[in-house]
Design a protein around this motif. Structure first.
Motif, PDB file in Angstrom:
ATOM      1  N   TYR A  37       4.671  -5.595   4.546  1.00 28.08           N
ATOM      2  CA  TYR A  37       4.348  -6.589   5.578  1.00 28.08           C
ATOM      3  C   TYR A  37       5.145  -7.870   5.376  1.00 28.08           C
ATOM      4  CZ  TYR A  37       0.186  -3.687   6.303  1.00 28.08           C
ATOM      5  OH  TYR A  37      -0.658  -2.648   6.555  1.00 28.08           O
ATOM      6  N   GLU A  71      -8.314  -8.665   2.720  1.00 32.26           N
ATOM      7  CA  GLU A  71      -8.057  -7.930   1.489  1.00 32.26           C
ATOM      8  C   GLU A  71      -8.515  -6.481   1.639  1.00 32.26           C
ATOM      9  OE1 GLU A  71      -9.231 -10.480  -1.693  1.00 32.26           O
ATOM     10  OE2 GLU A  71      -9.664  -8.701  -2.906  1.00 32.26           O
ATOM     11  N   ILE A 107     -10.034   3.022  -9.916  1.00 32.42           N
ATOM     12  CA  ILE A 107      -9.503   1.777  -9.347  1.00 32.42           C
ATOM     13  C   ILE A 107     -10.585   1.014  -8.570  1.00 32.42           C
ATOM     14  CG2 ILE A 107      -8.590   2.925  -7.267  1.00 32.42           C
ATOM     15  CD1 ILE A 107      -6.855   0.033  -9.139  1.00 32.42           C
ATOM     16  N   ASN A 124     -10.301  -3.562  13.610  1.00 32.17           N
ATOM     17  CA  ASN A 124      -9.029  -2.881  13.492  1.00 32.17           C
ATOM     18  C   ASN A 124      -8.285  -3.426  12.262  1.00 32.17           C
ATOM     19  OD1 ASN A 124      -6.067  -2.925  13.972  1.00 32.17           O
ATOM     20  ND2 ASN A 124      -6.703  -1.595  15.667  1.00 32.17           N
ATOM     21  N   ILE A 125      -7.702  -2.514  11.482  1.00 30.35           N
ATOM     22  CA  ILE A 125      -7.043  -2.924  10.226  1.00 30.35           C
ATOM     23  C   ILE A 125      -5.974  -3.975  10.493  1.00 30.35           C
ATOM     24  CG2 ILE A 125      -5.601  -2.155   8.303  1.00 30.35           C
ATOM     25  CD1 ILE A 125      -6.835   0.587   8.516  1.00 30.35           C
ATOM     26  N   ALA A 145      -6.285   7.923   5.967  1.00 27.66           N
ATOM     27  CA  ALA A 145      -6.154   7.037   4.807  1.00 27.66           C
ATOM     28  C   ALA A 145      -5.469   7.776   3.657  1.00 27.66           C
ATOM     29  CB  ALA A 145      -7.536   6.530   4.374  1.00 27.66           C
ATOM     30  N   ILE A 166      -6.139  -4.587   3.808  1.00 27.61           N
ATOM     31  CA  ILE A 166      -4.916  -4.182   3.098  1.00 27.61           C
ATOM     32  C   ILE A 166      -5.190  -2.908   2.300  1.00 27.61           C
ATOM     33  CG2 ILE A 166      -3.258  -4.838   1.306  1.00 27.61           C
ATOM     34  CD1 ILE A 166      -3.909  -7.774   2.053  1.00 27.61           C
ATOM     35  N   LEU A 167      -6.342  -2.916   1.597  1.00 28.27           N
ATOM     36  CA  LEU A 167      -6.682  -1.728   0.803  1.00 28.27           C
ATOM     37  C   LEU A 167      -6.762  -0.501   1.684  1.00 28.27           C
ATOM     38  CD1 LEU A 167      -9.354  -3.231  -1.597  1.00 28.27           C
ATOM     39  CD2 LEU A 167      -7.211  -2.153  -2.280  1.00 28.27           C
ATOM     40  N   ARG A 168      -7.344  -0.675   2.860  1.00 24.57           N
ATOM     41  CA  ARG A 168      -7.441   0.476   3.763  1.00 24.57           C
ATOM     42  C   ARG A 168      -6.055   0.865   4.257  1.00 24.57           C
ATOM     43  NH1 ARG A 168     -11.451  -1.916   7.721  1.00 24.57           N
ATOM     44  NH2 ARG A 168     -11.291   0.000   8.933  1.00 24.57           N
ATOM     45  N   SER A 169      -5.179  -0.153   4.453  1.00 28.15           N
ATOM     46  CA  SER A 169      -3.836   0.149   4.965  1.00 28.15           C
ATOM     47  C   SER A 169      -2.999   0.882   3.924  1.00 28.15           C
ATOM     48  CB  SER A 169      -3.131  -1.124   5.425  1.00 28.15           C
ATOM     49  OG  SER A 169      -2.549  -1.777   4.335  1.00 28.15           O
ATOM     50  N   VAL A 170      -3.278   0.673   2.626  1.00 25.84           N
ATOM     51  CA  VAL A 170      -2.504   1.418   1.630  1.00 25.84           C
ATOM     52  C   VAL A 170      -3.196   2.729   1.267  1.00 25.84           C
ATOM     53  CG1 VAL A 170      -1.325  -0.582   0.631  1.00 25.84           C
ATOM     54  CG2 VAL A 170      -3.492   0.170  -0.352  1.00 25.84           C
ATOM     55  N   GLY A 171      -4.230   3.069   1.998  1.00 22.87           N
ATOM     56  CA  GLY A 171      -4.778   4.417   1.858  1.00 22.87           C
ATOM     57  C   GLY A 171      -6.137   4.549   1.228  1.00 22.87           C
ATOM     58  N   MET A 172      -6.901   3.465   1.134  1.00 25.32           N
ATOM     59  CA  MET A 172      -8.253   3.600   0.592  1.00 25.32           C
ATOM     60  C   MET A 172      -9.156   4.218   1.661  1.00 25.32           C
ATOM     61  SD  MET A 172     -10.658   0.702  -1.106  1.00 25.32           S
ATOM     62  CE  MET A 172     -10.384   0.825  -2.841  1.00 25.32           C
ATOM     63  N   THR A 173      -9.858   5.285   1.295  1.00 22.90           N
ATOM     64  CA  THR A 173     -10.725   5.939   2.284  1.00 22.90           C
ATOM     65  C   THR A 173     -12.035   5.156   2.421  1.00 22.90           C
ATOM     66  OG1 THR A 173     -11.766   7.304   0.634  1.00 22.90           O
ATOM     67  CG2 THR A 173      -9.842   8.235   1.722  1.00 22.90           C
ATOM     68  N   LYS A 174     -12.793   5.482   3.454  1.00 21.12           N
ATOM     69  CA  LYS A 174     -14.062   4.796   3.712  1.00 21.12           C
ATOM     70  C   LYS A 174     -15.022   5.003   2.540  1.00 21.12           C
ATOM     71  CE  LYS A 174     -17.694   4.593   7.168  1.00 21.12           C
ATOM     72  NZ  LYS A 174     -18.751   4.893   6.219  1.00 21.12           N
ATOM     73  N   LYS A 175     -14.990   6.238   2.019  1.00 26.13           N
ATOM     74  CA  LYS A 175     -15.884   6.576   0.920  1.00 26.13           C
ATOM     75  C   LYS A 175     -15.526   5.747  -0.319  1.00 26.13           C
ATOM     76  CE  LYS A 175     -17.350  10.533  -1.694  1.00 26.13           C
ATOM     77  NZ  LYS A 175     -16.895  11.827  -2.151  1.00 26.13           N
ATOM     78  N   GLU A 176     -14.210   5.673  -0.577  1.00 30.60           N
ATOM     79  CA  GLU A 176     -13.771   4.905  -1.747  1.00 30.60           C
ATOM     80  C   GLU A 176     -14.078   3.425  -1.569  1.00 30.60           C
ATOM     81  OE1 GLU A 176      -9.976   7.754  -2.952  1.00 30.60           O
ATOM     82  OE2 GLU A 176      -9.773   6.186  -1.453  1.00 30.60           O
ATOM     83  N   ASP A 222     -10.591   8.982   7.552  1.00 25.61           N
ATOM     84  CA  ASP A 222     -10.465   9.275   6.121  1.00 25.61           C
ATOM     85  C   ASP A 222      -9.224  10.095   5.804  1.00 25.61           C
ATOM     86  OD1 ASP A 222     -12.525   7.814   5.239  1.00 25.61           O
ATOM     87  OD2 ASP A 222     -13.655   9.485   4.339  1.00 25.61           O
ATOM     88  N   ARG A 240      -1.898   8.372   4.459  1.00 30.15           N
ATOM     89  CA  ARG A 240      -1.145   7.124   4.364  1.00 30.15           C
ATOM     90  C   ARG A 240      -0.729   6.832   2.928  1.00 30.15           C
ATOM     91  NH1 ARG A 240      -4.399   4.190   8.039  1.00 30.15           N
ATOM     92  NH2 ARG A 240      -5.668   3.524   6.302  1.00 30.15           N
ATOM     93  N   ARG A 241      -1.699   6.983   2.009  1.00 28.07           N
ATOM     94  CA  ARG A 241      -1.350   6.606   0.640  1.00 28.07           C
ATOM     95  C   ARG A 241      -0.360   7.592   0.006  1.00 28.07           C
ATOM     96  NH1 ARG A 241      -7.444   7.232  -1.468  1.00 28.07           N
ATOM     97  NH2 ARG A 241      -7.475   9.405  -2.093  1.00 28.07           N
ATOM     98  N   VAL A 283      -2.070   2.444  10.937  1.00 29.08           N
ATOM     99  CA  VAL A 283      -3.029   1.342  10.788  1.00 29.08           C
ATOM    100  C   VAL A 283      -3.457   0.797  12.151  1.00 29.08           C
ATOM    101  CG1 VAL A 283      -2.399   0.639   8.446  1.00 29.08           C
ATOM    102  CG2 VAL A 283      -1.128  -0.295  10.382  1.00 29.08           C
ATOM    103  N   LEU A 287      -5.494   4.942  -6.304  1.00 28.46           N
ATOM    104  CA  LEU A 287      -6.449   5.363  -5.277  1.00 28.46           C
ATOM    105  C   LEU A 287      -6.464   6.884  -5.155  1.00 28.46           C
ATOM    106  CD1 LEU A 287      -5.725   2.749  -2.451  1.00 28.46           C
ATOM    107  CD2 LEU A 287      -7.844   2.969  -3.743  1.00 28.46           C
TER     108      LEU A 287
END
Lengths: 751, 237
Positions: free
Chosen positions: B91, A650, A346, A741-742, B80, A653-663, B77, B83-84, B56, B112
């Motif tokens: 929202y 954007e 993704i 902050n997200i 994250a 949002i990706l981080r809020s739905v669970g995207m990790t820092k690495k991803e 991490d 969360r997913r 968040v 993801l």
């Protein structure tokens, strides 16, 4: 200050980083233009000063004018009389100086200080008819101006009874002051316009992006302003005001940068080719250059801001407030292939889609990279070509001293013994009768015996009798293949018509009679012992293709080598190092060099000068590319940081739905890799195109054996440099939004 | 069984005279399968509370335990990934990814997480959301109500332990609002999803089975809503 201008300035201050990058980009672009102007001015000013130092300030001298007629010249408005001297006569200046003056001074004016420069004439002298040389300056130094001035002065003097007036002109100084043909002037103006035009367009292109980014980012502000009654003109004015504000900083900075740049270039020029130039270049800063950059800088900034201003002015309040223009995307436009999903998941899909969506935003970045890479690769290979050509020349022309002129092999050998020269060779030309009908006409060259033996052995000749051997060079290896000339093989006998050197002796003996070469044509037969494509004698077109080489001991050489050296048939090459002064002094002591036209060339100095010239060219070329690359980098910085910042929500949002820092990092890395490689691909292809164009232009395939050079080093450097720059800018931008902050990021903006 | 435990949760902004306690020492529990509405005036701190529950936003103190795991102690991490897999957030302004189409936006958390897409469930979910005809559309080609349905789909797709909705109808007209809140109820009833919804609209809150009133960063009332059916019917009329 008007409120809209206040908003503009506050916006620039708020986006300090981008503003500083825009100022830096603009200043560097202007500095590139101004440095070109300063450098040209410095070079010509120094050249002029050097001519004045060696030849005086006068443009011309009217020679042997009677003192009582000098007033006629003084009264001519087209010239200004500077000073006088007594005429140059053998008696006055001496035999040697007189010869030098009459032989060499036509290219300039002889230094006067040593020869009684007279500032003014007293009344008694003015009344006499004693001859004086009158040194003048032309008021109009154009070709027409000089011609007109000469004509009027000459007429005035001849009307007063003078038979003729001899004028000695200081063309070096006149040329340095722009005394050129109209066509040359036009050419110079055209080149200046092309160079300045190219640099200006490049500058507009680079700076334009910053304004577009700024306007796009502030489109909501413009919408708000429009909704409360700001007219499109006022909104456009805000963008132009920004341009003016940037000019306030960029122009002075560019002047400082170009002074520093010119000083650097002058230092490099003097360091590398000061000796070859014969004069030291010093700094010259014409006010006209500064005036040009102030005017041109403003025009460039206004043009660069124009499209952003139009965009801002046309923005409808509601569209701006909704930012609907910004997110109009079509599904087809962001379609991504299944392969990308399979390979990169993704993250890859998002990176690819983001790239497609932001195609316009990234275009400038891509083009910046393409231009920088193409120039770097193209110019890199240009330098490689020159280096290769020079290496070939210096490997073939291993000689450290060359001698031409009426010097016989016998005299040369005497000198070689006397000076203990160890390594040398010489070639002689036996004239052949021209045959208009044949395109494969053969020439004959004799080679000094030691060198001939060396060449024959190198070519694989196993025999011991070198004095009857003839080597036929009838092939030339070129990049496009092997060119074959005169068709003959080893063992074949070739008939040749040569001109008996007695011809030269006879024309010298009897200069009054017209002698035809027809009576001196002798037919000879030569048996070919070897054929080759190897270069034996450099710098002689016929020797390089369709030529027979024989030893100086060959019967034909013995019979037909010129008994006199008057036809300047010999070329001597000495390979011993550091012997130039010995050879030169010996020849000066033993021969009348002016009469015998014996010229010596110190190839060691020439080779070194050529190398230095190449270093200087590299310094200029890579300096130019480096500045363009830095301007490109400021542009890349602005585009990427703004693009990332504008997508902060954007990413949140990706981080809020669970995207990790690495991803997340991986996605951004892929995005930068995708467009960097696209830009690199196009840039390298264009660079190779430039390489090919350079090769075709400077080294035509038929005349050279310079192959197409694949500029691997430049390509690898480009790839690494681009990836590093893009990667670091990306990282810098990401860090800034990662720190946020997200939820605050999501809240601060909404689509 | 408590799916969520909140213990002495606080969030403060500023210092000294400017200190604002957005959430002030709040503790409560939510049982699995509950549909909780947190209601309060604007600025009461209810959205801040919700965002902390979703991981968040960071709490100043206190603990949040979801499914037995204390998320307050997670690294960024780990949070994250948690969360997913375990939390779906909806929202007010949908917050869809503009370059992804409906299907891709819904499956984003699974993508993801590199999970195989359960096509049957996806089709069923898209049908339930009424987005069958819109699967290939990008967010900008959808109405506000449709975009919010996609956001609900994204929140539901991973079958998370907890769905958090922050004013999900705040940007919609009354018809679209009703559709959305019905969908949430359906998810609660059909899939047994635990839902916590923040709203300032009492009518919307009446769809929930439990209503927590929030004021000045504190819970002022917490009651079961026994008239869920009546209020929904009334609303329908």
């Amino acid at each position: 200050m008007r409120i809209v201008n206040k908003i503009s300035i506050r916006n620039l201050r708020q986006n300090r980083q981008r503003t500083m990058m825009t100022i830096a980009g603009a200043a560097l672009s202007f500095a590139l233009i101004l440095t070109t102007i300063f450098m040209t001015a410095s070079f010509y000013d120094s050249l002029e000063r050097s001519f004045i130092a060696t030849h005086g300030t006068a443009h011309a001298a009217f020679e042997s004018v009677p003192a009582n007629q000098i007033q006629l010249i003084k009264s001519e408005p087209t010239v200004e009389v500077l000073y006088y001297s007594k005429p140059f006569t053998k008696e006055r200046v001496g035999e040697k100086n007189y010869q030098y003056y009459t032989l060499y001074a036509p290219v300039g004016l002889y230094p006067l200080d040593a020869y009684d420069k007279i500032e003014s004439l007293d009344a008694k002298t003015r009344a006499s008819d004693e001859p004086y040389n009158v040194f003048i300056r032309y008021r109009d130094t154009s070709i027409d101006g000089v011609e007109y001035a000469n004509k009027t002065v000459r007429h005035a003097l001849m009307d007063a009874g003078l038979d003729d007036v001899s004028i000695r002109t200081n063309y070096d100084l006149l040329n340095a002051q722009g005394h050129t043909e109209e066509t040359s002037k036009l050419l110079a103006v055209c080149i200046a316009i092309i160079v300045l035009g190219f640099l200006s367009i490049a500058a507009i292109f680079f700076i334009r992006n910053s304004f577009t980014i700024s306007a796009t980012e502030r489109i909501r502000d413009f919408g708000v302003l429009a909704s409360i009654g700001a007219r499109p003109r006022q909104i456009r004015g805000m963008v132009f005001y920004e341009a003016f504000y940037i000019a306030l900083f960029a122009i002075p900075l560019s002047i400082a940068l170009s002074i520093a740049g010119t000083l650097g270039l002058i230092f490099a020029t003097n360091h590398f080719i000061g000796g070859t130039l014969g004069f030291a270049v010093s700094l010259s800063l014409p006010w006209q250059g500064i005036a040009v950059i102030v005017a041109l800088g403003l025009v460039i900034l206004i043009l660069a801001a124009a499209s952003a201003a139009t965009l801002a002015g046309r923005c409808s309040p509601i569209a701006a407030l909704r930012s609907s223009n910004d997110i109009k995307i079509k599904a087809k436009k962001v379609h991504t292939s299944a392969i990308i999903r399979k390979i990169w998941g993704i993250g890859g899909v998002l990176a690819s889609k983001n790239l497609k969506r932001s195609r316009n935003k990234y275009r400038t970045t891509v083009v910046s990279i393409v231009v920088s890479v193409a120039l770097f690769v193209g110019m890199g290979s240009f330098v490689q070509y020159i280096q290769k050509a020079m290496d070939e020349i210096s490997s073939q022309l291993a000689a450290n001293i060359t001698i031409t002129g009426a010097l016989s092999p016998k005299d040369f050998r005497k000198m070689a013994t006397k000076l203990s020269l160890r390594d040398f060779e010489y070639f002689g030309i036996i004239e052949t009768k021209m045959d208009e009908s044949s395109s494969n006409q053969l020439g004959i060259r004799t080679v000094s015996r030691e060198a001939f033996t060396r060449y024959a052995q190198k070519l694989g000749y196993g025999g011991s009798d070198f004095s009857n051997l003839a080597i036929l060079k009838n092939r030339a290896d070129t990049a496009s293949g092997i060119r074959v000339g005169y068709e003959a093989n080893a063992g074949d006998t070739i008939k040749l018509s040569i001109i008996d050197p007695a011809f030269y002796a006879d024309i010298i003996d009897d200069v009054t009679e017209v002698i035809s070469t027809d009576d001196y044509v002798r037919d000879v037969k030569v048996t070919v012992g070897l054929t080759t494509g190897e270069v034996i004698m450099q710098g002689d077109e016929q020797a390089n293709f369709n030529c027979i080489f024989i030893s100086e001991d060959h019967p034909i050489a013995k019979q037909y080598m010129p008994s006199t050296t008057r036809n300047l048939s010999f070329q001597y090459r000495i390979m011993d190092e550091g012997r130039f002064d010995d050879v030169d002094n010996y020849l000066s002591a033993k021969f009348n060099r002016a009469e015998d036209f014996i010229e010596t060339t110190n190839m060691e100095i020439i080779n070194q000068s050529t190398k230095n010239l190449l270093y200087l060219a590299e310094f200029f070329i890579f300096g130019f590319i480096a500045v363009l690359a830095i301007i490109g980098a400021t542009n890349i910085f602005n585009t990427i940081t703004t693009n990332i910042a504008s997508r902060a929500k954007e990413f949140a949002i990706l981080r809020s739905v669970g995207m990790t820092k690495k991803e997340f990092d991986n996605m951004i890395r892929l995005e930068s890799i995708f467009y960097s490689f696209r830009a690199l691909f196009i840039g390298i292809i264009c660079g190779l195109g430039v390489t090919l164009l350079i090769r075709q232009t400077f080294w035509s395939a038929d005349e050279s054996n310079v192959d197409f050079i694949m500029p691997w080093t430049s390509i690898i450097i480009s790839i690494i440099a681009v990836l590093i720059i893009v990667f670091f800018v990306m990282r810098f931008s990401i860090r800034r939004i990662e720190e946020k902050n997200i939820i605050e990021t999501i809240r601060s903006e909404s689509y | 069984m408590a799916i969520l435990q909140v213990e002495h949760l606080s969030k403060q902004y500023g210092k000294g005279d400017n200190l604002v306690m957005a959430v002030n020492d709040v503790s409560f529990e939510v049982q699995q399968g509950e549909f909780v509405a947190i209601i309060g005036a604007s600025g009461s701190g209810k959205s801040t509370l919700l965002h902390m529950l979703g991981g968040v936003d960071n709490p100043s103190s206190g603990e949040i335990i979801i499914g037995g795991q204390n998320i307050s102690r997670f690294s960024a991490d780990k949070l994250a990934v948690f969360r997913r897999r375990n939390i779906g957030i909806i929202y007010q302004f949908y917050n869809l990814i503009p370059v992804l189409n409906v299907r891709e936006n819904i499956t984003l958390p699974a993508d993801l997480d590199k999970r195989k897409i359960d096509e049957q469930y996806l089709t069923e979910l898209i049908d339930t959301l009424g987005l069958k005809e819109r699967v290939g559309h990008l967010p900008n080609q959808l109405s506000g109500g449709q975009q919010q349905r996609v956001a609900i789909g994204r929140a539901l797709f991973m079958r998370p332990a907890l769905i958090l909705a922050d004013e999900p109808t705040g940007n919609l007209d009354s018809k679209a609002s009703e559709e959305i809140v019905r969908l949430l109820r359906k998810a609660n009833e059909q899939y047994g999803q635990t839902i916590i919804m923040v709203t300032h609209d009492m009518k919307i809150a009446e769809y929930a089975t439990r209503i927590i009133e929030f004021n000045d960063g504190k819970i002022t009332a917490d009651r079961q809503n026994n008239r869920v059916g009546d209020s929904v019917d009334a609303h329908r009329q």
